[in-house]
Design an enzyme around this catalytic site. Sequence first.
Site: not given
Length: 153
Positions: A55, A57, A85, A88
Amino acid sequence: MSHKSDTDYMNMALQQAEIAAENGEVPVGAVLVSKDGEAFVSYNAPITTHDALAHAEIRVIRMACKAMKNYRLIGSTLYVTLEPCTMCAGAIIHARIGRVVYGAADPKTGAVESLSSVLSDQRLNHQPVITSGVLADACGRLLKSFFRERRKR
């Protein structure tokens, strides 16, 4: 030294999200700014990297930690186009990121305010300052158009 605003950094994150979309990835972009003002940028890449953890992040957190030779990113600010999410959010807490700024809310998987409130859970040992809704319309439009195109195919 020029001082960039939340909007400036979110625009940088949006540019990263557009790169993700061009690569067929869910268009999420992130910018992590260290307490010294150094900026790290990345975008979602789980499909192209065959990595469920890729992801935006996570990618910028990894970059910043390596560059600063420290797994703690105290005093840093994370800008991300979509509400983080659970995965993260956990990484944000472990890295001790001081502030999280995000654009669009994510009612399905958002772990900051929408689905759950991981980053403000007082039982955890760190709670970053949260700013939501920065360029939310632009961030949301990019996501909606990406999924609209994907459904057509």
